[in-house]
Design an enzyme around this catalytic site. Structure first.
Site, PDB file in Angstrom:
ATOM      1  N   ASP A 174      -0.979  -4.606   0.163  1.00 21.34           N
ATOM      2  CA  ASP A 174      -1.433  -4.357  -1.292  1.00 21.34           C
ATOM      3  C   ASP A 174      -1.416  -5.605  -2.055  1.00 21.34           C
ATOM      4  OD1 ASP A 174      -2.001  -3.334  -4.167  1.00 21.34           O
ATOM      5  OD2 ASP A 174      -1.706  -1.148  -3.089  1.00 21.34           O
ATOM      6  N   HIS A 245      -7.183  -4.466  -4.281  1.00 23.67           N
ATOM      7  CA  HIS A 245      -5.710  -4.342  -3.759  1.00 23.67           C
ATOM      8  C   HIS A 245      -5.254  -5.510  -2.625  1.00 23.67           C
ATOM      9  CE1 HIS A 245      -4.137  -1.179  -6.455  1.00 23.67           C
ATOM     10  NE2 HIS A 245      -5.354  -0.498  -6.176  1.00 23.67           N
ATOM     11  N   GLU A 312      -9.553   1.510  -6.957  1.00 22.23           N
ATOM     12  CA  GLU A 312      -9.379   0.520  -7.958  1.00 22.23           C
ATOM     13  C   GLU A 312      -9.751  -0.802  -7.721  1.00 22.23           C
ATOM     14  OE1 GLU A 312      -5.523   2.797  -9.767  1.00 22.23           O
ATOM     15  OE2 GLU A 312      -5.139   1.507  -8.328  1.00 22.23           O
ATOM     16  N   TYR A 403       1.862  13.673  -7.039  1.00 19.45           N
ATOM     17  CA  TYR A 403       2.115  12.130  -6.680  1.00 19.45           C
ATOM     18  C   TYR A 403       3.733  12.385  -6.945  1.00 19.45           C
ATOM     19  CZ  TYR A 403      -1.974   9.333  -6.304  1.00 19.45           C
ATOM     20  OH  TYR A 403      -2.883   8.661  -5.804  1.00 19.45           O
ATOM     21  N   ASP A 405       5.950  10.125  -7.024  1.00 19.98           N
ATOM     22  CA  ASP A 405       6.389   8.988  -8.106  1.00 19.98           C
ATOM     23  C   ASP A 405       6.436   9.594  -9.613  1.00 19.98           C
ATOM     24  OD1 ASP A 405       3.934   9.065  -7.470  1.00 19.98           O
ATOM     25  OD2 ASP A 405       3.917   6.917  -8.780  1.00 19.98           O
ATOM     26  N   TRP A 455       4.144   6.858  -4.242  1.00 20.92           N
ATOM     27  CA  TRP A 455       4.376   5.171  -4.469  1.00 20.92           C
ATOM     28  C   TRP A 455       5.342   4.624  -5.002  1.00 20.92           C
ATOM     29  CZ3 TRP A 455      -0.378   3.596  -2.700  1.00 20.92           C
ATOM     30  CH2 TRP A 455      -1.513   4.598  -2.427  1.00 20.92           C
TER      31      TRP A 455
END
Length: 542
Positions: A174, A245, A312, A403, A405, A455
């Site tokens: 990343d 990323h 993204e 998710y 996180d 994440w």
């Protein structure tokens, strides 16, 4: 369904056997296996031998493991009577999952690495028939934002295996770090595997810790991880994120960036969180570079699927880049979305020529999806539904639902609270196949599985990973493994809670998992004053 043994995930069928009495595991108990069951025998002897102190030698009556191809893939039957235990699996994986169930039947002390219980390893007569609902039961672990040492990854594989999860998606690269050794390009780890500092909390606070952070896995480390996972019937799916990323890679090799737009030689491994404008260029040299990277990745990872991200990716630099615009014109593409599609299609064909399959985040649908590619649907269900209807395989992992996180409760004590509240019950009630596909069996068949994503921007070490992941990962494991009720709303959360309280929290304790207690975080699990980004209300179902 009555589950007297508090098994997690819940099996398809549990019946008290007709035979009376119990089978007692003792110093004289043997452990043997037939053809195809050797990996389960090795694991079970190691795990139970450590917990009980017994040798469990072959050639004596006691526990017998076998493969019967008439059973479904990954399915098993486990029977206990006074004469012993027999586990029969549809394949080697099925035997292994049956062995995991046997360990649960023996009680939480069977999850210890040394004996704490002297005798009393009694198993009541029981008959279990079981098989998973989905073939892909995955977890993403982001080791790019915060690096986890190899030992922590190996431990995490044991935790996945204990919950009958069979895919570990390793997010290896990343903007904030490159974690895989590529011998042809040593600067990827020399420069890209560390950053000068890290953000503390959400980016709007602009707080940094000024502590260098980094690390990477050598190829031998990764081969060890892959082999360790394979012994536990877990597939490692590597992710090399392109074309966005990618600042860590550009920091190591500035020619990979849009050098006709920005001074890529001045870039360093990113110290911020968020979506980065610095993306790969689309020159032939960049394509060759990542082909060479992937040659080494394929040599380490035997998985059918290779994840190439595709999420993204801001297009501003491509819009300003004469090189990118020339490529669009040369190829007769409509726009920058089509340019990203072309980029992804290139690697889809490259992987297919080598017998592998590309999987990427649902942004790869934009501009046209490469034939043969599969989709990880993270921005809700919509991308997965579209891909499944178009005949592409899908792994459902919507951020609104799974998710890990995201915060677990609305209280102020939750550490670095981000995202929507996703409680244990919320995760337990997640349904991977959306209702709109329940009436479309052909499309629904393309939902090959589901995945929970963790994440690590706000999760710096294994203790914090434990807190975010558990106990919610136990709930997710049941969603991925156990049979679907007639109506998803009928999932028995109260029964799941009873099983957690009766035995599974104690199993996690024995494994040393620092999960979030039902009563809320312990004092040392809080991070007071570290800003998050909590979202209000109920997450949209898109």
């Amino acid at each position: 369904m009555h589950l007297p043994h508090a098994l997690v995930p819940a099996p398809a069928s549990v019946q008290q056997a007709t035979a009376e009495g119990v089978f007692t595991l003792g110093p004289g108990t043997g452990l043997g296996s037939g053809p195809g069951a050797g990996s389960a025998e090795r694991w079970l002897r190691s795990a139970l031998g450590a917990a009980t102190g017994y040798d469990l030698p072959p050639g004596r009556p006691g526990i017998d493991l076998a493969v019967d191809a008439a059973l479904p893939a990954e399915g098993y039957r486990l029977t206990v009577d006074p004469d012993g235990v027999r586990i029969v699996g549809g394949d080697a994986a099925g035997v292994f999952w049956g062995a995991q169930t046997l360990r649960q039947l023996l009680g939480p002390e069977a999850f210890r690495r040394a004996p704490v219980k002297r005798g009393g390893w009694a198993l009541p007569a029981v008959a279990i028939a079981d098989a998973p609902r989905f073939g892909w039961r995955g977890v993403l672990l982001d080791v790019a934002r915060h690096f986890l040492p190899k030992a922590d990854v190996l431990r995490y594989l044991d935790l996945l295996a204990a919950h009958k999860l069979n895919v570990l998606h390793l997010h290896l690269t990343d903007d904030q770090g490159w974690r895989v050794e590529v011998r042809r390009y040593p600067e990827l780890t020399r420069a890209g595997a560390w950053r000068e500092r890290s953000m503390v909390g959400y980016r709007t606070a602009q707080r940094r810790d000024d502590t260098p952070h980094g690390g990477y896995y050598t190829q031998d480390d990764l081969r060890e991880i892959v082999a360790y996972a394979a012994e536990r019937h877990i597939t490692i799916v590597p992710e090399i994120d392109v074309p966005g990323h990618s600042q860590a890679a550009i920091a190591a090799y500035p020619e990979l960036g849009n050098h006709d737009v920005v001074d890529t030689a001045a870039l360093r491994t990113w110290t911020d969180w968020g979506v980065n404008p610095n993306v790969l260029n689309v020159e032939d040299g960049t394509l060759r570079f990542f082909e060479n990277v992937l040659e080494e990745v394929l040599d380490v990872f035997p998985s059918t699927f290779v994840h190439l991200g595709g999420d993204e990716c801001p297009k501003e630099q491509w819009r300003a880049s004469p090189s990118a615009q020339a490529r669009i014109k040369e190829l007769g593409l409509a726009d920058e979305d089509a340019l990203q599609s072309w980029f992804i299609r290139h690697f889809d064909a490259w992987l297919a020529a080598r017998g592998r399959r590309l999987i990427g985040w649902d942004e790869i649908l934009e501009g046209g999806l490469a034939e043969g590619a599969a989709v990880s649907s993270w921005r809700g269900y919509a991308g997965g539904i579209a891909a499944a209807r178009a005949g592409h395989d899908v792994v459902m992992c919507p951020e609104q639902q799974v998710y890990l996180d995201h915060r677990q409760a609305p209280g102020a004590d939750e550490p670095v609270p981000i995202g929507w509240v996703r409680s244990l019950e919320d995760v337990y009630r997640f349904e991977p196949v959306p209702p709109t596909l329940h009436q479309e069996p052909e499309a629904a068949a393309h939902v090959i599985g589901t995945q929970a994503n963790l994440w690590t921007e706000f999760t710096a070490d294994a203790r914090e990973v434990d807190y975010r992941a558990f106990p919610r990962l136990a709930a997710f494991a049941e969603v991925a493994w156990s049979p679907l009720p007639d109506e998803p709303a009928e999932r028995d959360f109260a029964g799941f809670e009873r099983r957690m309280r009766a035995a599974h929290y104690a199993r996690l304790d024995a494994l040393g998992v620092e999960y979030r207690p039902e009563s809320g975080p312990r004092p040392w699990q809080r991070r007071p004053g570290v800003p998050g980004n909590p979202r209000d209300g109920v997450p949209p179902r898109v």
